[in-house]
Design an enzyme around this catalytic site. Structure first.
Site, PDB file in Angstrom:
ATOM      1  N   ARG A  68      23.214  10.572 150.797  1.00 43.90           N
ATOM      2  CA  ARG A  68      23.964  11.145 150.382  1.00 43.90           C
ATOM      3  C   ARG A  68      23.424  10.421 149.316  1.00 43.90           C
ATOM      4  O   ARG A  68      23.311  10.304 147.777  1.00 43.90           O
ATOM      5  CB  ARG A  68      24.817  11.576 149.971  1.00 43.90           C
ATOM      6  CG  ARG A  68      26.112  12.538 151.482  1.00 43.90           C
ATOM      7  CD  ARG A  68      27.573  12.211 150.899  1.00 43.90           C
ATOM      8  NE  ARG A  68      28.181  12.809 150.055  1.00 43.90           N
ATOM      9  CZ  ARG A  68      29.793  11.917 149.911  1.00 43.90           C
ATOM     10  NH1 ARG A  68      29.594  12.086 151.139  1.00 43.90           N
ATOM     11  NH2 ARG A  68      29.864  11.967 148.364  1.00 43.90           N
ATOM     12  N   VAL A 101      31.816  10.013 143.588  1.00 43.92           N
ATOM     13  CA  VAL A 101      31.413   8.304 144.170  1.00 43.92           C
ATOM     14  C   VAL A 101      29.740   8.211 144.152  1.00 43.92           C
ATOM     15  O   VAL A 101      29.133   7.588 144.186  1.00 43.92           O
ATOM     16  CB  VAL A 101      31.507   8.380 145.414  1.00 43.92           C
ATOM     17  CG1 VAL A 101      33.100   8.505 146.241  1.00 43.92           C
ATOM     18  CG2 VAL A 101      30.671   9.265 146.649  1.00 43.92           C
ATOM     19  N   HIS A 117      37.318   7.085 144.387  1.00 44.35           N
ATOM     20  CA  HIS A 117      37.421   7.321 145.420  1.00 44.35           C
ATOM     21  C   HIS A 117      36.220   6.211 145.863  1.00 44.35           C
ATOM     22  O   HIS A 117      35.813   6.072 146.316  1.00 44.35           O
ATOM     23  CB  HIS A 117      36.716   8.313 145.852  1.00 44.35           C
ATOM     24  CG  HIS A 117      38.132   9.402 145.195  1.00 44.35           C
ATOM     25  ND1 HIS A 117      37.461  11.291 144.924  1.00 44.35           N
ATOM     26  CD2 HIS A 117      38.857  10.244 146.049  1.00 44.35           C
ATOM     27  CE1 HIS A 117      38.698  11.387 145.391  1.00 44.35           C
ATOM     28  NE2 HIS A 117      39.965  10.541 145.673  1.00 44.35           N
ATOM     29  N   THR A 186      36.233  20.436 139.455  1.00 43.05           N
ATOM     30  CA  THR A 186      36.682  19.930 140.540  1.00 43.05           C
ATOM     31  C   THR A 186      38.275  21.396 141.365  1.00 43.05           C
ATOM     32  O   THR A 186      38.105  21.945 140.315  1.00 43.05           O
ATOM     33  CB  THR A 186      38.308  18.861 139.954  1.00 43.05           C
ATOM     34  OG1 THR A 186      37.988  18.856 141.895  1.00 43.05           O
ATOM     35  CG2 THR A 186      38.870  19.642 139.640  1.00 43.05           C
ATOM     36  N   PRO A 212      32.957  27.006 136.478  1.00 40.90           N
ATOM     37  CA  PRO A 212      32.510  28.518 136.407  1.00 40.90           C
ATOM     38  C   PRO A 212      33.663  28.985 136.963  1.00 40.90           C
ATOM     39  O   PRO A 212      32.885  30.382 136.747  1.00 40.90           O
ATOM     40  CB  PRO A 212      31.370  28.700 137.012  1.00 40.90           C
ATOM     41  CG  PRO A 212      30.977  27.071 137.618  1.00 40.90           C
ATOM     42  CD  PRO A 212      32.537  26.199 136.650  1.00 40.90           C
TER      43      PRO A 212
HETATM   44  C1  BV8 Z   1      45.809  10.499 150.295  1.00 44.09           C
HETATM   45  C2  BV8 Z   1      35.074  10.804 148.746  1.00 44.09           C
HETATM   46  C3  BV8 Z   1      48.157   9.125 150.881  1.00 44.09           C
HETATM   47  C4  BV8 Z   1      34.791  10.766 150.047  1.00 44.09           C
HETATM   48  C5  BV8 Z   1      37.628  12.447 148.331  1.00 44.09           C
HETATM   49  C6  BV8 Z   1      47.402  19.323 154.021  1.00 44.09           C
HETATM   50  C7  BV8 Z   1      47.515  19.501 152.236  1.00 44.09           C
HETATM   51  C8  BV8 Z   1      47.364  18.677 151.304  1.00 44.09           C
HETATM   52  C9  BV8 Z   1      47.217  17.531 151.139  1.00 44.09           C
HETATM   53  C10 BV8 Z   1      46.691  16.855 152.358  1.00 44.09           C
HETATM   54  C11 BV8 Z   1      46.894  17.287 153.151  1.00 44.09           C
HETATM   55  N1  BV8 Z   1      46.660  16.960 154.830  1.00 44.09           N
HETATM   56  C12 BV8 Z   1      46.675  15.349 154.369  1.00 44.09           C
HETATM   57  C13 BV8 Z   1      45.940  15.534 152.821  1.00 44.09           C
HETATM   58  C14 BV8 Z   1      45.788  14.558 151.829  1.00 44.09           C
HETATM   59  C15 BV8 Z   1      44.553  14.855 151.899  1.00 44.09           C
HETATM   60  C16 BV8 Z   1      43.899  16.027 150.967  1.00 44.09           C
HETATM   61  O1  BV8 Z   1      44.162  15.994 150.107  1.00 44.09           O
HETATM   62  N2  BV8 Z   1      43.475  16.657 151.843  1.00 44.09           N
HETATM   63  C17 BV8 Z   1      43.330  17.853 151.678  1.00 44.09           C
HETATM   64  C18 BV8 Z   1      41.147  18.100 151.588  1.00 44.09           C
HETATM   65  C19 BV8 Z   1      43.258  19.090 152.325  1.00 44.09           C
HETATM   66  N3  BV8 Z   1      44.257  13.451 150.539  1.00 44.09           N
HETATM   67  C20 BV8 Z   1      44.342  12.087 151.082  1.00 44.09           C
HETATM   68  O2  BV8 Z   1      43.552  11.834 152.373  1.00 44.09           O
HETATM   69  C21 BV8 Z   1      44.074  10.484 149.988  1.00 44.09           C
HETATM   70  N4  BV8 Z   1      44.493  10.026 150.666  1.00 44.09           N
HETATM   71  O3  BV8 Z   1      46.403  11.574 149.853  1.00 44.09           O
HETATM   72  O4  BV8 Z   1      46.092   8.910 150.634  1.00 44.09           O
HETATM   73  C22 BV8 Z   1      48.117   9.349 152.736  1.00 44.09           C
HETATM   74  C23 BV8 Z   1      47.871   7.979 153.104  1.00 44.09           C
HETATM   75  C24 BV8 Z   1      47.760   8.443 155.100  1.00 44.09           C
HETATM   76  C25 BV8 Z   1      47.716  10.144 155.285  1.00 44.09           C
HETATM   77  C26 BV8 Z   1      48.593  11.138 154.631  1.00 44.09           C
HETATM   78  C27 BV8 Z   1      48.186  10.866 152.979  1.00 44.09           C
HETATM   79  C28 BV8 Z   1      42.617  10.698 150.024  1.00 44.09           C
HETATM   80  C29 BV8 Z   1      41.776  11.802 149.478  1.00 44.09           C
HETATM   81  C30 BV8 Z   1      39.982  11.294 149.157  1.00 44.09           C
HETATM   82  C31 BV8 Z   1      38.904  11.730 150.106  1.00 44.09           C
HETATM   83  N5  BV8 Z   1      37.372  11.067 149.358  1.00 44.09           N
HETATM   84  N6  BV8 Z   1      36.170  11.879 148.166  1.00 44.09           N
HETATM   85  C32 BV8 Z   1      33.256  11.110 150.161  1.00 44.09           C
HETATM   86  O5  BV8 Z   1      32.998  11.182 148.524  1.00 44.09           O
HETATM   87  O6  BV8 Z   1      32.580  10.944 151.099  1.00 44.09           O
HETATM   88  S1  BV8 Z   1      37.374  13.198 148.364  1.00 44.09           S
HETATM   89  C33 BV8 Z   1      36.352  14.522 148.072  1.00 44.09           C
HETATM   90  O7  BV8 Z   1      36.610  15.955 147.371  1.00 44.09           O
HETATM   91  C34 BV8 Z   1      35.341  14.582 147.136  1.00 44.09           C
HETATM   92  O8  BV8 Z   1      35.792  12.645 146.470  1.00 44.09           O
HETATM   93  C35 BV8 Z   1      35.196  14.909 146.327  1.00 44.09           C
HETATM   94  O9  BV8 Z   1      35.405  15.176 144.852  1.00 44.09           O
HETATM   95  C36 BV8 Z   1      36.980  15.370 146.165  1.00 44.09           C
HETATM   96  C37 BV8 Z   1      37.162  16.793 145.419  1.00 44.09           C
HETATM   97  O10 BV8 Z   1      37.033  17.804 146.006  1.00 44.09           O
HETATM   98  P1  BV8 Z   1      35.708  18.422 144.039  1.00 44.09           P
HETATM   99  O11 BV8 Z   1      35.180  16.873 143.300  1.00 44.09           O
HETATM  100  O12 BV8 Z   1      36.192  19.563 144.348  1.00 44.09           O
HETATM  101  O13 BV8 Z   1      34.843  19.270 144.826  1.00 44.09           O
HETATM  102  P2  BV8 Z   1      34.804  20.831 145.387  1.00 44.09           P
HETATM  103  O14 BV8 Z   1      33.253  21.069 145.984  1.00 44.09           O
HETATM  104  O15 BV8 Z   1      35.700  20.542 146.125  1.00 44.09           O
HETATM  105  O16 BV8 Z   1      34.195  21.459 144.376  1.00 44.09           O
HETATM  106  C38 BV8 Z   1      33.463  21.832 143.048  1.00 44.09           C
HETATM  107  C39 BV8 Z   1      34.118  22.413 141.924  1.00 44.09           C
HETATM  108  O17 BV8 Z   1      32.471  22.023 140.905  1.00 44.09           O
HETATM  109  C40 BV8 Z   1      34.437  23.329 142.414  1.00 44.09           C
HETATM  110  O18 BV8 Z   1      35.638  24.364 141.985  1.00 44.09           O
HETATM  111  C41 BV8 Z   1      32.727  24.807 141.899  1.00 44.09           C
HETATM  112  O19 BV8 Z   1      33.871  25.780 140.804  1.00 44.09           O
HETATM  113  C42 BV8 Z   1      32.884  23.871 140.403  1.00 44.09           C
HETATM  114  N7  BV8 Z   1      31.283  23.352 139.936  1.00 44.09           N
HETATM  115  C43 BV8 Z   1      30.598  24.244 140.427  1.00 44.09           C
HETATM  116  N8  BV8 Z   1      29.242  23.816 139.729  1.00 44.09           N
HETATM  117  C44 BV8 Z   1      29.544  23.606 138.230  1.00 44.09           C
HETATM  118  C45 BV8 Z   1      31.007  23.246 138.186  1.00 44.09           C
HETATM  119  N9  BV8 Z   1      31.797  22.864 137.472  1.00 44.09           N
HETATM  120  C46 BV8 Z   1      31.313  22.857 135.967  1.00 44.09           C
HETATM  121  N10 BV8 Z   1      30.424  22.973 136.165  1.00 44.09           N
HETATM  122  C47 BV8 Z   1      29.258  23.231 137.205  1.00 44.09           C
HETATM  123  N11 BV8 Z   1      28.170  23.181 137.004  1.00 44.09           N
END
Ligand code: BV8
Length: 238
Positions: A68, A101, A117, A186, A212
């Protein structure tokens, strides 16, 4: 109408919080996480971006991040990143909070920026917590060591890890009083950052989304600009 309205809100704003995700870098050629050809395709988040995955197979996790990092370092900021730099220059109180990142926001010139992140170009010593550039580390059998020989990990916030002091809490504090919250590229899948936009709106901000495709933020948005950020952002930043 929406473009005009969004442009007007930003023209009148004296305080703006911007939240970006992987989508803002899509037009720079960096795959998003959950889209077609996304980074998670072929991999599962829990297989790679977690402390457990690193403990289980540090070599695989370093391999994924090295792959990456090369993609990120070969990419260049696009018109969307540049539009946010321009916006930063003319808004009195401005903060850009990115989930990305890839390092493209700082390379574009964003300064009032929090990379909640971490950054793919940084590593962290697992014993002392010292953060250092990956390029300064020593590769040994496919894993990175700190220059002093101790084990290191990517300085990236993984799933299940708490946010570091001075990141999400600062963004949350800033969100308490902004005229506009601009959410770009996002899916709104990751918590707590996904809750930031709605918190800002509940505190009085106009919530504008650029994406989009509809996601978790869209139902809450006051204005949804359905298009790629590289085209839309230059249109509304003025
Ligand atoms: C925490 C670094 C407290 C890694 C990342 C159950 C339900 C809900 C939440 C949770 C759950 N179980 C656990 C959780 C909490 C968990 C979480 O949210 N999980 C989710 C996925 C279910 N979160 C955590 O663990 C966080 N910490 O909560 O701390 C805690 C402590 C202990 C125990 C529990 C809780 C930490 C989360 C951090 C994870 N690290 N990144 C790496 O990069 O390798 S997150 C990762 O996803 C990336 O950083 C990324 O940015 C992020 C979000 O994704 P998006 O950026 O939105 O990317 P995605 O592909 O999803 O979407 C892209 C978008 O772009 C789309 O909408 C698309 O339409 C759009 N797009 C496409 N092209 C374009 C566009 N937009 C504009 N223009 C374009 N041209």
């Amino acid at each position: 109408m929406s473009l005009f309205s969004a442009r007007q809100h930003l023209a009148d704003a004296t305080s703006v919080l911007v939240i970006t995700g992987a989508g803002i870098s899509a037009e720079s050629g960096i795959p998003t996480f959950r889209g077609e050809g996304g980074l998670w395709k072929g991999f599962q988040a829990q297989d790679l971006a977690t402390p457990q995955a690193f403990a289980r197979d540090p070599k695989l996790v370093w391999e994924w991040y090295s792959w990456r990092r090369q993609i990120c370092n070969e990419a260049t900021p696009n018109a969307g990143h540049e539009a946010l730099v321009h916006l930063e220059g003319r808004i009195e109180r401005f903060l850009l909070t990115t989930q990305n990142v890839d390092g493209l926001h700082p390379r574009a010139g964003s300064r009032k920026l929090i990379e909640i992140h971490g950054c793919i170009d940084d590593a962290r010593c697992t014993e002392t917590g010292r953060v250092f550039p990956v390029e300064d580390g020593i590769w040994q059998d496919g894993v990175l060591l700190h220059p002093d020989g101790t084990q290191a990990r990517p300085h990236i916030l993984w799933f299940g890890e708490n946010y570091w002091d001075g990141t999400l809490d600062v963004a949350h504090g800033f969100a308490r009083k902004v005229d506009v919250c601009l959410v770009v590229g996002t899916s709104g899948m990751v918590y707590p950052p996904a809750a930031l936009a709605v918190f800002a709106q509940r505190s009085g901000a106009t919530l504008i989304e650029v994406n989009p495709r509809a996601g978790q933020v869209t139902p809450h948005a006051d204005i949804w600009l359905q298009g790629p950020s590289g085209e839309v952002l230059p249109e509304i930043v003025g």
